[in-house]
Motif scaffolding. Sequence first.
Motif, short mmCIF file in Angstrom:
data_model
loop_
_atom_site.label_atom_id
_atom_site.label_comp_id
_atom_site.label_asym_id
_atom_site.label_seq_id
_atom_site.Cartn_x
_atom_site.Cartn_y
_atom_site.Cartn_z
N ALA A 68 0.84 -1.20 0.00
CA ALA A 68 0.00 0.00 0.00
C ALA A 68 0.87 1.24 0.00
O ALA A 68 1.89 1.31 0.69
N GLY A 69 0.48 2.20 -0.83
CA GLY A 69 1.22 3.45 -0.93
C GLY A 69 2.27 3.45 -2.02
O GLY A 69 2.86 4.48 -2.32
N ASP A 70 2.52 2.29 -2.65
CA ASP A 70 3.50 2.20 -3.74
C ASP A 70 2.81 2.10 -5.08
O ASP A 70 1.64 1.72 -5.18
N LEU A 71 3.58 2.42 -6.13
CA LEU A 71 3.10 2.40 -7.49
C LEU A 71 3.93 1.43 -8.30
O LEU A 71 5.16 1.41 -8.19
N PHE A 72 3.26 0.59 -9.11
CA PHE A 72 3.94 -0.33 -10.02
C PHE A 72 3.64 0.13 -11.43
O PHE A 72 2.47 0.26 -11.82
N ALA A 73 4.67 0.42 -12.23
CA ALA A 73 4.50 0.92 -13.59
C ALA A 73 4.88 -0.16 -14.60
O ALA A 73 5.83 -0.91 -14.38
N VAL A 74 4.14 -0.20 -15.70
CA VAL A 74 4.34 -1.21 -16.74
C VAL A 74 4.43 -0.52 -18.10
O VAL A 74 3.52 0.22 -18.49
#
Length: 128
Positions: free
Chosen positions: A80-86
Motif C-alpha cells: 500500500a502506498g507504492d506504485l507499479f509501472a508497466v
Amino acid sequence: MGYRVVDCDEVETVEDRPCEMRRLSAAAGLEHVAINRFRAAPGEQVPLAYHYHEEQEEAFYVLSGTLFVETPAETYEVPAGDLFAVDPNSPQRAYNPADATEPVELLAVGAPAVSGDAVAYDPEDAAE
C-alpha cells in the motif's frame, strides 16, 4: 473548463471479472486515460489473464493490502502506498495470492485509453 466529482462506490461493478472492478473514466467523463478501481480478495486475479498492452502504459497504485505482479523475470510485491509501472509490450499478471490475509485495493491507470490492445501472454509459450 470542466470539473467533476465521482463517488467511486456509486460506479457499477463490471460483470464477468475475477474480482471487483469499477471503470471510473467514463463516470468522470475522461477520454484519454483509462482509470479503474479494483478490489481483489485473497486468491483473486486482477486482470482477466496474463497479458501485455501494445500501446498502453499502465500504472497500479495500491490503496490497501499488497499487490503481487508476476512478470516473466520475477514476481513483485507492491505494498500500500507504492506504485507499479508497466511499459507497453511488458507481460504481467496482477493478483492477490490465496494465502493473503486481506483484500488488495488499487487504482489502475492506463494511457492512452485504447481498446483492444491487450494481448494474451502465455509464459510457457515464451519459454519454448
